[in-house]
Design an enzyme around this catalytic site. Sequence first.
Site, PDB file in Angstrom:
ATOM      1  N   ALA A 114      46.395 -58.931 -39.896  1.00  0.00           N
ATOM      2  CA  ALA A 114      45.634 -58.230 -38.857  1.00  0.00           C
ATOM      3  C   ALA A 114      46.550 -57.417 -37.950  1.00  0.00           C
ATOM      4  O   ALA A 114      46.268 -57.238 -36.774  1.00  0.00           O
ATOM      5  CB  ALA A 114      44.804 -59.225 -38.035  1.00  0.00           C
ATOM      6  N   HIS A 128      57.320 -46.699 -54.862  1.00  0.00           N
ATOM      7  CA  HIS A 128      57.068 -46.266 -53.486  1.00  0.00           C
ATOM      8  C   HIS A 128      58.402 -46.302 -52.753  1.00  0.00           C
ATOM      9  O   HIS A 128      58.962 -47.342 -52.525  1.00  0.00           O
ATOM     10  CB  HIS A 128      56.071 -47.228 -52.835  1.00  0.00           C
ATOM     11  CG  HIS A 128      55.664 -46.821 -51.458  1.00  0.00           C
ATOM     12  ND1 HIS A 128      55.262 -45.544 -51.153  1.00  0.00           N
ATOM     13  CD2 HIS A 128      55.588 -47.521 -50.299  1.00  0.00           C
ATOM     14  CE1 HIS A 128      54.945 -45.481 -49.862  1.00  0.00           C
ATOM     15  NE2 HIS A 128      55.141 -46.668 -49.328  1.00  0.00           N
ATOM     16  N   VAL A 181      48.152 -52.055 -39.806  1.00  0.00           N
ATOM     17  CA  VAL A 181      47.550 -51.585 -41.069  1.00  0.00           C
ATOM     18  C   VAL A 181      46.270 -52.371 -41.359  1.00  0.00           C
ATOM     19  O   VAL A 181      45.220 -51.798 -41.649  1.00  0.00           O
ATOM     20  CB  VAL A 181      48.536 -51.696 -42.260  1.00  0.00           C
ATOM     21  CG1 VAL A 181      47.845 -51.275 -43.558  1.00  0.00           C
ATOM     22  CG2 VAL A 181      49.766 -50.817 -42.031  1.00  0.00           C
TER      23      VAL A 181
END
Length: 312
Positions: free
Chosen positions: A11, A176, A14
């Site tokens: 939480a 990534h 993002v």
Amino acid sequence: MGRPKITVVGAGNVGGTTAQRLAEKDRYDVVLVDIVEGVPQGKALDIVQAGPVCGYSSRVVGTNGYEETAGSAVAVITSGIPRKPGMSRDELLATNAKIVKSVVTELVSRSPDVILILVTNPLDAMVHVARRVSGLPKSRILGMAGVLDSARMRAFIAAALDVPGPDVQAMVLGGHGDTMVPLPRYTTVKGRPVSELMSKDTLDGIVKRTRDGGAEIVGLLKTGSAFYAPSAAAVDMVEAIMRDEKRVLPCAVLCEGEYGLKDVVVGVPVKIGRSGAEQIVEYELTAEERAALDVSANAVRELCAAVDRLTA
């Protein structure tokens, strides 16, 4: 029939923003999970209270456990620690691998049909960890990176050409990070190849800025990293799955021979629908693009070997 349930684990910025964007779709029940007491509950309450103003009535529940997640159709995993100054890559890897391992185990035991979207970094290695511990078919474990990297590239091109962002289509493959492989040949503006619209130098500059996109934002924020675009990219993937859109999006999935890559998780174009990663779409690559993708895949292999060593 109630609404389909989407779980978001973590939480932080993002995860909280992902839960907000999902609630605003007004199509899902959202469960926000975090180990910090009060944070997921507080954010869930805040999101629900925005509903009457923003015109949605989504149910959003914040929790510190996993009971509420039972029966989730999709789970977006954002939990993990960011890399702190002075922290080695191995420390980050080991810590986040441990977190992802426990999260995936908790989720899958309660939602055996769940599709997992991983956002935690180092992304490709975390997809590898999730695959190893979940026992799920490869079609149900996807990493969110390519949609974000493509979005960055699209935004930079749109700004340079003064055109609407949605008119720009781009494809970014590979891991990534530093080894990502943007494909300018498959990048178009309203169907026109971008190479017809800007010089090679301008495009090269945009490719470099795309590669450094996350680092640029970290440098500006000083504390924390990007979350508006990453959450938007994760929700785009959730929607493609839940609405069975069959859209081709770049995602990190296990390759088993596609693009000549064997048994490695790497970003490739994937047709996404209700059963997850339904098909890897093979684009024609030049020798140079293929070589760059191989370099990227090898970097991911090293990371995965390190994860296996650290979590053995």
